[in-house]
Design a protein around this motif. Structure first.
Motif, PDB file in Angstrom:
ATOM      1  N   SER A 160      -4.314   4.516   7.585  1.00 30.89           N
ATOM      2  CA  SER A 160      -3.295   3.820   8.039  1.00 30.89           C
ATOM      3  C   SER A 160      -4.311   3.056   8.138  1.00 30.89           C
ATOM      4  N   LYS A 161      -2.564   2.366   9.386  1.00 27.74           N
ATOM      5  CA  LYS A 161      -2.231   0.572   9.173  1.00 27.74           C
ATOM      6  C   LYS A 161      -1.326   0.753  10.505  1.00 27.74           C
ATOM      7  N   THR A 162      -1.705  -0.434  11.346  1.00 26.57           N
ATOM      8  CA  THR A 162      -0.638  -0.046  12.269  1.00 26.57           C
ATOM      9  C   THR A 162       0.013  -2.282  12.186  1.00 26.57           C
ATOM     10  N   ILE A 163       1.207  -1.537  11.517  1.00 29.59           N
ATOM     11  CA  ILE A 163       2.423  -2.826  11.440  1.00 29.59           C
ATOM     12  C   ILE A 163       3.077  -3.478  12.144  1.00 29.59           C
ATOM     13  N   TYR A 164       3.524  -4.428  13.002  1.00 31.42           N
ATOM     14  CA  TYR A 164       4.035  -5.486  13.998  1.00 31.42           C
ATOM     15  C   TYR A 164       5.451  -6.019  13.071  1.00 31.42           C
ATOM     16  N   LEU A 165       6.528  -5.674  13.312  1.00 34.07           N
ATOM     17  CA  LEU A 165       8.072  -5.818  13.405  1.00 34.07           C
ATOM     18  C   LEU A 165       8.758  -6.959  13.793  1.00 34.07           C
ATOM     19  N   LYS A 166       9.309  -8.230  13.059  1.00 32.83           N
ATOM     20  CA  LYS A 166      10.246  -8.132  14.084  1.00 32.83           C
ATOM     21  C   LYS A 166      10.978  -7.846  14.070  1.00 32.83           C
ATOM     22  N   PRO A 167      12.007  -8.542  15.229  1.00 36.84           N
ATOM     23  CA  PRO A 167      13.705  -7.635  14.933  1.00 36.84           C
ATOM     24  C   PRO A 167      14.394  -8.725  13.832  1.00 36.84           C
ATOM     25  N   ASP A 168      15.661  -8.284  13.677  1.00 35.34           N
ATOM     26  CA  ASP A 168      16.313  -8.418  12.998  1.00 35.34           C
ATOM     27  C   ASP A 168      15.881  -9.063  11.234  1.00 35.34           C
ATOM     28  N   HIS A 169      14.597  -8.435  10.409  1.00 40.44           N
ATOM     29  CA  HIS A 169      13.924  -9.191   9.314  1.00 40.44           C
ATOM     30  C   HIS A 169      13.780  -7.639   9.208  1.00 40.44           C
ATOM     31  N   GLU A 170      13.551  -7.296   7.367  1.00 40.90           N
ATOM     32  CA  GLU A 170      13.124  -6.428   6.676  1.00 40.90           C
ATOM     33  C   GLU A 170      12.043  -7.211   6.198  1.00 40.90           C
ATOM     34  N   VAL A 171      10.744  -6.053   6.438  1.00 39.64           N
ATOM     35  CA  VAL A 171       9.609  -7.120   5.698  1.00 39.64           C
ATOM     36  C   VAL A 171       8.988  -5.279   4.595  1.00 39.64           C
ATOM     37  N   THR A 172       8.124  -5.317   3.281  1.00 39.79           N
ATOM     38  CA  THR A 172       7.846  -5.364   2.520  1.00 39.79           C
ATOM     39  C   THR A 172       6.778  -4.863   1.950  1.00 39.79           C
ATOM     40  N   TYR A 173       6.111  -3.714   1.569  1.00 40.50           N
ATOM     41  CA  TYR A 173       4.499  -3.703   2.062  1.00 40.50           C
ATOM     42  C   TYR A 173       4.601  -3.170   0.409  1.00 40.50           C
ATOM     43  N   LEU A 174       3.686  -3.554  -0.440  1.00 37.62           N
ATOM     44  CA  LEU A 174       3.396  -3.025  -1.693  1.00 37.62           C
ATOM     45  C   LEU A 174       1.801  -2.064  -1.474  1.00 37.62           C
ATOM     46  N   ILE A 175       1.974  -0.749  -1.810  1.00 34.82           N
ATOM     47  CA  ILE A 175       1.262   0.529  -2.022  1.00 34.82           C
ATOM     48  C   ILE A 175       0.114  -0.574  -2.927  1.00 34.82           C
ATOM     49  N   LYS A 176      -1.257  -0.661  -2.655  1.00 35.44           N
ATOM     50  CA  LYS A 176      -2.490  -0.789  -3.755  1.00 35.44           C
ATOM     51  C   LYS A 176      -3.427  -0.278  -4.166  1.00 35.44           C
ATOM     52  N   ARG A 177      -4.082  -0.755  -4.902  1.00 36.82           N
ATOM     53  CA  ARG A 177      -5.159   0.351  -5.240  1.00 36.82           C
ATOM     54  C   ARG A 177      -6.347  -0.582  -5.652  1.00 36.82           C
ATOM     55  N   SER A 178      -7.552  -0.465  -4.620  1.00 34.20           N
ATOM     56  CA  SER A 178      -8.672  -1.547  -5.341  1.00 34.20           C
ATOM     57  C   SER A 178      -9.382  -1.610  -6.076  1.00 34.20           C
ATOM     58  N   ALA A 179     -10.384  -1.949  -6.593  1.00 35.92           N
ATOM     59  CA  ALA A 179     -10.980  -1.871  -7.633  1.00 35.92           C
ATOM     60  C   ALA A 179     -12.136  -1.090  -7.564  1.00 35.92           C
ATOM     61  N   GLU A 180     -12.166  -0.823  -5.861  1.00 30.75           N
ATOM     62  CA  GLU A 180     -13.242   0.139  -5.157  1.00 30.75           C
ATOM     63  C   GLU A 180     -12.641   1.846  -5.536  1.00 30.75           C
ATOM     64  N   GLY A 181     -11.294   1.839  -5.350  1.00 29.79           N
ATOM     65  CA  GLY A 181     -10.353   2.862  -5.640  1.00 29.79           C
ATOM     66  C   GLY A 181     -10.107   3.234  -4.457  1.00 29.79           C
ATOM     67  N   LYS A 182      -9.744   2.343  -3.599  1.00 25.35           N
ATOM     68  CA  LYS A 182      -9.219   2.615  -2.079  1.00 25.35           C
ATOM     69  C   LYS A 182      -7.930   1.890  -1.536  1.00 25.35           C
ATOM     70  N   TYR A 183      -6.509   2.760  -1.165  1.00 21.84           N
ATOM     71  CA  TYR A 183      -5.302   1.910  -1.169  1.00 21.84           C
ATOM     72  C   TYR A 183      -5.462   1.594  -0.213  1.00 21.84           C
ATOM     73  N   TYR A 184      -4.017   0.972  -0.203  1.00 15.71           N
ATOM     74  CA  TYR A 184      -4.065  -0.232   1.011  1.00 15.71           C
ATOM     75  C   TYR A 184      -2.794  -0.883   1.270  1.00 15.71           C
ATOM     76  N   MET A 185      -2.068  -1.412   1.873  1.00 14.68           N
ATOM     77  CA  MET A 185      -1.220  -2.239   2.214  1.00 14.68           C
ATOM     78  C   MET A 185      -0.432  -3.674   1.971  1.00 14.68           C
ATOM     79  N   ASP A 186      -0.623  -4.169   1.208  1.00 18.71           N
ATOM     80  CA  ASP A 186       0.044  -5.600   1.482  1.00 18.71           C
ATOM     81  C   ASP A 186       1.061  -6.123   1.632  1.00 18.71           C
TER      82      ASP A 186
END
Length: 246
Positions: free
Chosen positions: A79-105
């Motif tokens: 899970s992750k809390t994200i913050y959005l600006k009005p009239d913006h388009e934000v892109t996140y890439l779901i990645k996997r760390s070397a330890e095998g944990k997934y996160y949003m970048d």
């Protein structure tokens, strides 16, 4: 009375902020093609796992994002809390760390007004420069036929999946495992044939061939799976199935 007026003023401010019509867009993409489920503030955004999701017209400044990455072995949730600006388009890439944990970048955050400007037809003298498009990846060199899914499994990933199926003792278990792998991935026609050959019974191979058609990259090569059949009747039944539904 002062408290009452304060509440009215505060309500008017909220109404003004919410009534501006300013919204945001959210794009989530997986770095290596993993399929995932997305929840925003606990609300599911897709019924089936996908490797890319676009959500438009989000009207809140922040969202609690929960992502469940679905692999052939297990489901991983973070899970992750994200913050959005009005009239913006934000892109996140779901990645996997070397330890095998997934996160949003976060990889992109662009104003929708600027995006509109970029899309309009301006003179070359005033049109802002744009970066070159990413190179096209040829997953099957020389193939120019229809494509049924975006990114086929890597040879390494398929070898691991094939081993998992082959290690099962019973036919039903092998068929179930093969369907689980196919439902969460994109395969080449020859990979489908290899999975079919791990099954003993003709009926099981036919069942798998029907199931895999909608999860196959090179649909124009799907005739290759016919080599896994013993009887001509199975080839005809598969051909009828494909023509009836597609």
């Amino acid at each position: 009375m002062k408290h009452f007026l304060l509440i009215i003023c505060f309500s008017l401010v909220l109404f003004s902020l919410n009534g501006t019509g300013q919204t945001s867009n959210l794009i989530l993409d997986s770095e290596h093609g993993e399929n995932f489920l997305l929840y925003l503030n606990g609300i599911p955004q897709n019924e089936e796992p996908e490797n890319r999701i676009e959500i438009t017209r989000l009207d809140r400044p922040s969202y609690k994002v929960k992502i469940t990455v679905v692999t052939i072995y297990r489901a991983i949730t973070f899970s992750k809390t994200i913050y959005l600006k009005p009239d913006h388009e934000v892109t996140y890439l779901i990645k996997r760390s070397a330890e095998g944990k997934y996160y949003m970048d976060k990889v992109n955050d662009v104003s929708l007004e600027w995006q509109t400007y970029m899309d309009e037809d301006y003179d070359d003298d005033y049109y802002p420069p744009t970066p070159p498009p990413p190179p096209t990846v040829d997953y099957l060199p020389g193939y120019n036929g229809p494509v049924g899914c975006p990114v086929p499994m890597s040879p390494e990933g398929f070898r691991e999946a094939k081993t998992s199926v082959d290690e099962k003792t019973f036919e039903d278990s092998k068929l179930t495992m093969a369907k689980q792998i196919i439902s969460m991935n994109c395969l080449l026609s020859r990979q489908v044939k290899e999975l079919m050959l791990l099954l003993t019974f003709e009926s099981s191979r036919l069942d798998l061939a029907k199931f895999a058609f909608n999860h196959t990259y090179d649909l124009g090569n799907y005739y290759l799976v016919n080599d896994a059949f013993t009887f001509e009747s199975s080839i005809k039944e598969l051909d009828d199935f494909i023509h009836e539904r597609h």
